[in-house]
Design a protein around this motif. Structure first.
Motif, PDB file in Angstrom:
ATOM      1  N   HIS A  61       0.961  -1.218  -0.167  1.00  0.00           N
ATOM      2  CA  HIS A  61      -0.071   0.080  -0.037  1.00  0.00           C
ATOM      3  C   HIS A  61       0.929   1.088   0.182  1.00  0.00           C
ATOM      4  N   THR A  62       0.771   1.932  -1.001  1.00  0.00           N
ATOM      5  CA  THR A  62       2.173   2.974  -1.427  1.00  0.00           C
ATOM      6  C   THR A  62       1.463   4.166  -2.068  1.00  0.00           C
ATOM      7  N   GLY A  63       2.189   5.248  -1.209  1.00  0.00           N
ATOM      8  CA  GLY A  63       1.733   6.784  -1.765  1.00  0.00           C
ATOM      9  C   GLY A  63       2.955   7.457  -1.439  1.00  0.00           C
ATOM     10  N   VAL A  64       2.784   8.796  -1.669  1.00  0.00           N
ATOM     11  CA  VAL A  64       4.060   9.553  -1.387  1.00  0.00           C
ATOM     12  C   VAL A  64       3.598  10.926  -0.655  1.00  0.00           C
ATOM     13  N   PHE A  65       4.487  11.400   0.305  1.00  0.00           N
ATOM     14  CA  PHE A  65       4.307  12.648   0.971  1.00  0.00           C
ATOM     15  C   PHE A  65       4.788  13.888   0.315  1.00  0.00           C
ATOM     16  N   ILE A  66       4.043  14.619  -0.325  1.00  0.00           N
ATOM     17  CA  ILE A  66       4.145  15.863  -1.064  1.00  0.00           C
ATOM     18  C   ILE A  66       4.352  16.842  -0.145  1.00  0.00           C
ATOM     19  N   GLU A  67       5.465  18.001  -0.369  1.00  0.00           N
ATOM     20  CA  GLU A  67       5.718  18.874   0.702  1.00  0.00           C
ATOM     21  C   GLU A  67       4.307  19.768   0.624  1.00  0.00           C
ATOM     22  N   GLY A  68       3.959  20.081   1.954  1.00  0.00           N
ATOM     23  CA  GLY A  68       2.344  20.707   2.015  1.00  0.00           C
ATOM     24  C   GLY A  68       1.298  20.027   2.094  1.00  0.00           C
ATOM     25  N   GLY A  69       1.475  18.588   1.841  1.00  0.00           N
ATOM     26  CA  GLY A  69       0.150  17.766   1.985  1.00  0.00           C
ATOM     27  C   GLY A  69       0.388  16.876   2.886  1.00  0.00           C
ATOM     28  N   SER A  70      -0.090  15.481   2.699  1.00  0.00           N
ATOM     29  CA  SER A  70      -0.219  14.755   3.755  1.00  0.00           C
ATOM     30  C   SER A  70       0.950  13.538   3.695  1.00  0.00           C
TER      31      SER A  70
END
Length: 145
Positions: A61-70
């Motif tokens: 289960h994968t995603g990314v942390f975007i600056e200013g995001g979650s």
């Protein structure tokens, strides 16, 4: 003088143990959004031991942390979705790999103006009954050394 030598030796041994006992690593070791990345997970080093010794199918289960995001932006599939793109390959006992291709940016569909801080993962069994804790891999800016 002897104390400095002994202290240095102890620090070297401890840092070697930490490096060799990583729960997540990658090739390249300092991935950027333009890189194809192979991520390797050592389940034996995870705090959560659900998948230890497990031999069934494992998905990320994968995603990314975007600056200013979650911490979980651009998640590629829902928690219960077993898609081929998120299927991990078992390379040895308790060690799995995931290929992020053709690049981090393309894999997660990252916008040109978005700055990726990390790739985030939870490895889980196909039936979602076993899982790791959240695992994070820092993503570096292209051109930094």
């Amino acid at each position: 003088m002897k104390l400095k030598t002994i202290t240095g030796l102890i620090l070297f041994i401890l840092s070697s143990m930490i490096v060799s006992a990583q729960k997540i690593s990658s090739t390249p070791s300092a991935p950027t959004v333009i890189d194809e990345v192979t991520v390797q997970f050592d389940i034996s080093q995870c705090q959560r031991k659900d998948l230890l010794g497990f031999t069934g199918e494992v998905y990320a289960h994968t995603g990314v942390f975007i600056e200013g995001g979650s911490n979980w932006d651009h998640v590629i599939a829902g928690w219960s979705e077993n898609i081929e793109k998120a299927k991990c390959t078992r390379v040895s006992d308790n060690v799995y790999e995931l290929s992020i291709t053709p690049s981090v940016s393309a894999y997660y569909n990252i916008g040109a103006a978005e700055k990726v801080i990390s790739m985030n993962f939870v490895l889980r069994s196909a039936d979602q009954s076993k899982q790791t804790e959240d695992l994070f891999l820092t993503v570096y800016e292209p051109g930094l050394t």
